[in-house]
Write an enzyme that holds these catalytic residues in place. Structure first.
Site, PDB file in Angstrom:
ATOM      1  N   CYS A 125       0.072  -2.650  -5.979  1.00 30.45           N
ATOM      2  CA  CYS A 125      -1.613  -2.668  -6.302  1.00 30.45           C
ATOM      3  C   CYS A 125      -0.791  -3.109  -8.260  1.00 30.45           C
ATOM      4  O   CYS A 125       0.316  -3.124  -9.003  1.00 30.45           O
ATOM      5  CB  CYS A 125      -1.980  -1.378  -6.302  1.00 30.45           C
ATOM      6  SG  CYS A 125      -3.472  -1.460  -5.130  1.00 30.45           S
ATOM      7  N   HIS A 175      -1.401  -2.667   2.284  1.00 35.65           N
ATOM      8  CA  HIS A 175      -1.825  -3.230   0.579  1.00 35.65           C
ATOM      9  C   HIS A 175      -1.141  -4.376   1.556  1.00 35.65           C
ATOM     10  O   HIS A 175      -0.523  -5.491   1.964  1.00 35.65           O
ATOM     11  CB  HIS A 175      -1.465  -3.205  -0.522  1.00 35.65           C
ATOM     12  CG  HIS A 175      -1.556  -4.228  -1.636  1.00 35.65           C
ATOM     13  ND1 HIS A 175      -1.905  -3.599  -2.637  1.00 35.65           N
ATOM     14  CD2 HIS A 175      -2.113  -5.515  -1.799  1.00 35.65           C
ATOM     15  CE1 HIS A 175      -2.509  -4.469  -3.200  1.00 35.65           C
ATOM     16  NE2 HIS A 175      -2.732  -5.692  -3.032  1.00 35.65           N
ATOM     17  N   ASN A 224       4.111  -8.575   8.012  1.00 36.38           N
ATOM     18  CA  ASN A 224       3.962  -7.213   9.116  1.00 36.38           C
ATOM     19  C   ASN A 224       3.177  -6.494   8.781  1.00 36.38           C
ATOM     20  O   ASN A 224       2.912  -6.314   7.591  1.00 36.38           O
ATOM     21  CB  ASN A 224       4.988  -6.152   9.183  1.00 36.38           C
ATOM     22  CG  ASN A 224       6.788  -6.603   9.986  1.00 36.38           C
ATOM     23  OD1 ASN A 224       5.899  -7.025  11.458  1.00 36.38           O
ATOM     24  ND2 ASN A 224       7.538  -6.202   9.899  1.00 36.38           N
ATOM     25  N   GLN A 283       6.259 -10.933   3.543  1.00 35.84           N
ATOM     26  CA  GLN A 283       7.499 -11.144   3.450  1.00 35.84           C
ATOM     27  C   GLN A 283       8.489 -12.559   3.766  1.00 35.84           C
ATOM     28  O   GLN A 283       7.782 -13.402   4.480  1.00 35.84           O
ATOM     29  CB  GLN A 283       8.634 -10.144   3.850  1.00 35.84           C
ATOM     30  CG  GLN A 283       7.557  -8.897   3.232  1.00 35.84           C
ATOM     31  CD  GLN A 283       9.246  -7.910   3.910  1.00 35.84           C
ATOM     32  OE1 GLN A 283       9.969  -7.808   3.545  1.00 35.84           O
ATOM     33  NE2 GLN A 283       8.078  -6.762   5.255  1.00 35.84           N
ATOM     34  N   HIS A 343      -6.216  -4.136  -2.459  1.00 34.31           N
ATOM     35  CA  HIS A 343      -5.546  -3.617  -1.613  1.00 34.31           C
ATOM     36  C   HIS A 343      -6.624  -3.665  -0.270  1.00 34.31           C
ATOM     37  O   HIS A 343      -5.443  -3.099   0.580  1.00 34.31           O
ATOM     38  CB  HIS A 343      -5.730  -1.639  -2.538  1.00 34.31           C
ATOM     39  CG  HIS A 343      -4.864  -1.145  -1.840  1.00 34.31           C
ATOM     40  ND1 HIS A 343      -3.618  -0.160  -1.659  1.00 34.31           N
ATOM     41  CD2 HIS A 343      -5.437   0.042  -1.110  1.00 34.31           C
ATOM     42  CE1 HIS A 343      -3.044   0.279  -1.172  1.00 34.31           C
ATOM     43  NE2 HIS A 343      -4.131   0.736  -0.408  1.00 34.31           N
ATOM     44  N   HIS A 354       0.083  -8.338   2.382  1.00 38.55           N
ATOM     45  CA  HIS A 354       1.207  -8.148   2.063  1.00 38.55           C
ATOM     46  C   HIS A 354       2.202  -8.886   2.900  1.00 38.55           C
ATOM     47  O   HIS A 354       2.420  -8.301   4.426  1.00 38.55           O
ATOM     48  CB  HIS A 354       2.417  -7.359   0.786  1.00 38.55           C
ATOM     49  CG  HIS A 354       3.018  -7.430   1.864  1.00 38.55           C
ATOM     50  ND1 HIS A 354       2.941  -5.777   2.069  1.00 38.55           N
ATOM     51  CD2 HIS A 354       4.637  -6.758   1.832  1.00 38.55           C
ATOM     52  CE1 HIS A 354       2.924  -4.309   2.867  1.00 38.55           C
ATOM     53  NE2 HIS A 354       4.016  -5.247   2.477  1.00 38.55           N
ATOM     54  N   SER A 384       5.571  -0.351   6.175  1.00 39.79           N
ATOM     55  CA  SER A 384       4.866   0.512   4.556  1.00 39.79           C
ATOM     56  C   SER A 384       3.806   1.201   3.968  1.00 39.79           C
ATOM     57  O   SER A 384       3.770   1.983   3.658  1.00 39.79           O
ATOM     58  CB  SER A 384       6.694   0.532   4.374  1.00 39.79           C
ATOM     59  OG  SER A 384       6.506  -0.240   3.029  1.00 39.79           O
ATOM     60  N   CYS A 394       0.065   3.222  -5.312  1.00 43.89           N
ATOM     61  CA  CYS A 394      -0.011   2.528  -4.348  1.00 43.89           C
ATOM     62  C   CYS A 394       1.296   0.724  -5.293  1.00 43.89           C
ATOM     63  O   CYS A 394       0.630   0.468  -6.603  1.00 43.89           O
ATOM     64  CB  CYS A 394      -0.910   1.067  -3.303  1.00 43.89           C
ATOM     65  SG  CYS A 394      -0.159  -0.693  -3.473  1.00 43.89           S
TER      66      CYS A 394
HETATM   67 ZN   LIG Z   1      -2.423  -1.695  -3.260  1.00 45.61          ZN
END
Ligand SMILES: [Zn+2]
Ligand SMILES: [Zn+2]
Length: 358
Positions: free
Chosen positions: A51, A162, A151, A166, A111, A164, A159, A48
């Site tokens: 990570c 993990h 998203n 933006q 993750h 996250h 995509s 990933c």
């Molecule tokens: Zn990750």
């Protein structure tokens, strides 16, 4: 004419803009991403790129971070560089060069932990990071709008599983907040009161679409919701931007975000996909008394983990349409538990002293 830098073009039929990022077409094909079920993710994935300690595109290596982690998107749709002004030689072919910045904010080193699964304190850290980045990006002279969004889920085009979010910061105000600015300004000029504050008053009187609230925020299915389980989270105080939130408001917002996303996951007992984002006032020199900070949650799922709503046909060409009413959607979301289906204990309620509709 060659177009190789980020710019926006005006659609003269609608008056709205489209952002074009030609430089991104040059990015390497990252290969087919293995679709791991978000239900059984490892705590750390050596492949990933989000990570801790792992390598990203361009040879960058992530630090061994322990809280949130912010970096400039390696394939940013917007660039901070000064670009040459684009020549428009006809009023129907209008384009403007666009400067901006795109950042990625990892929620935590884990993750496998999405927003509803993080502890209250970790969600507060995520919000503080959004606040800090909003202030920092918004202070740049070429930035006038800061869009914070998440998203979530492969169905939304995320995509990487993990968790996250933006941040895209732009020189010009994008279509959606630009429309909201106009509507809120018109309302404020007519009524000397913020539109969303008056709307929230009505919703609290009627109680049909409210999911829950605490001292500082209310979560509800908006009267005009398009997506089946769309939710809006509205600040009670007339706060215009994320970086203006006080400590107690951060805590209250984290509590509300955890409850909304926990109920989403509990709805079909899956990691519930959505696009979520904050609409804050533009970053200019004005105080924006008309603007009330709010977050939109747009989830695509309709009846189960596999049946989703599509915006096609009449909806694409005419206007959005829905079957399930916003009132019924609110009732379904209200009936769910605040205990995440994967957890045995309830989410932290410290920040929700004035809960309604328990
Ligand atoms: Zn990750
Ligand atoms: Zn909005």
């Amino acid at each position: 004419m060659t177009y190789d830098t980020p710019h926006r073009r005006l659609n003269p039929l609608t008056g709205e803009w489209v952002l074009i990022s030609p430089h991104r077409a040059k990015r390497p094909w990252l290969g087919q991403v293995e679709k791991t079920s978000p239900e059984n993710l490892p705590t750390y994935d050596p492949t990933c790129y989000l990570c801790p300690r792992n390598e990203r595109a361009g040879g960058f290596r992530n630090p061994d971070y322990s809280s949130t982690f912010v970096f400039d998107n390696d394939f940013a749709a917007l660039l901070p560089d000064e670009t040459q002004a684009l020549a428009s030689d006809h009023p129907l072919l209008v384009s403007v060069s666009e400067r901006g910045l795109c950042q990625v904010v990892c929620f935590s080193p884990r993750h496998d932990l999405s927003l509803p699964e993080l502890d209250q304190i970790d969600v507060e850290n995520v919000i503080r990071t959004w606040m800090g980045q909003s202030a920092e990006l918004g202070a740049k002279d070429f930035i006038h709008y800061v869009q914070v969004f998440e998203n979530k889920g492969a169905v939304m085009g995320a995509s990487n599983p993990h968790p996250h979010s933006q941040i895209w910061a732009t020189g010009l105000i994008p279509n959606e907040p630009a429309k909201e600015l106009e509507r809120q300004t018109d309302y404020f000029n007519q009524h000397s009161h913020p539109l969303l504050a008056d709307y929230l008053d009505q919703e609290h009187k009627r109680q049909e679409r409210i999911l829950f609230s605490n001292d500082h925020f209310t979560a509800l299915v908006p009267y005009w919701a398009i997506w089946p389980f769309e939710v809006i989270v509205v600040a009670h105080r007339n706060v215009a931007r994320l970086n203006e939130l006080t400590d107690v408001e951060v805590s209250a917002l984290a509590g509300i975000m955890k409850r909304v996303t926990t109920r989403y996951d509990n709805l079909f007992e899956i990691s519930f996909p959505y696009s979520m984002g904050f609409h804050q006032a533009p970053f200019d020199t004005q105080s924006h008394p008309e603007w009330t900070l709010h977050a939109h949650f747009y989830p695509p799922l309709l009846r189960s983990a596999t049946v989703r709503k599509f915006m096609v046909g009449f909806e694409l060409l005419g206007m959005p349409q829905r079957d399930i009413t916003p009132e019924i959607a609110a009732e379904r979301l209200r009936s769910l538990s605040d205990v995440h289906y994967k957890r045995s204990s309830p989410v932290d309620k410290r920040s929700s002293p004035a809960d309604k509709h328990r």
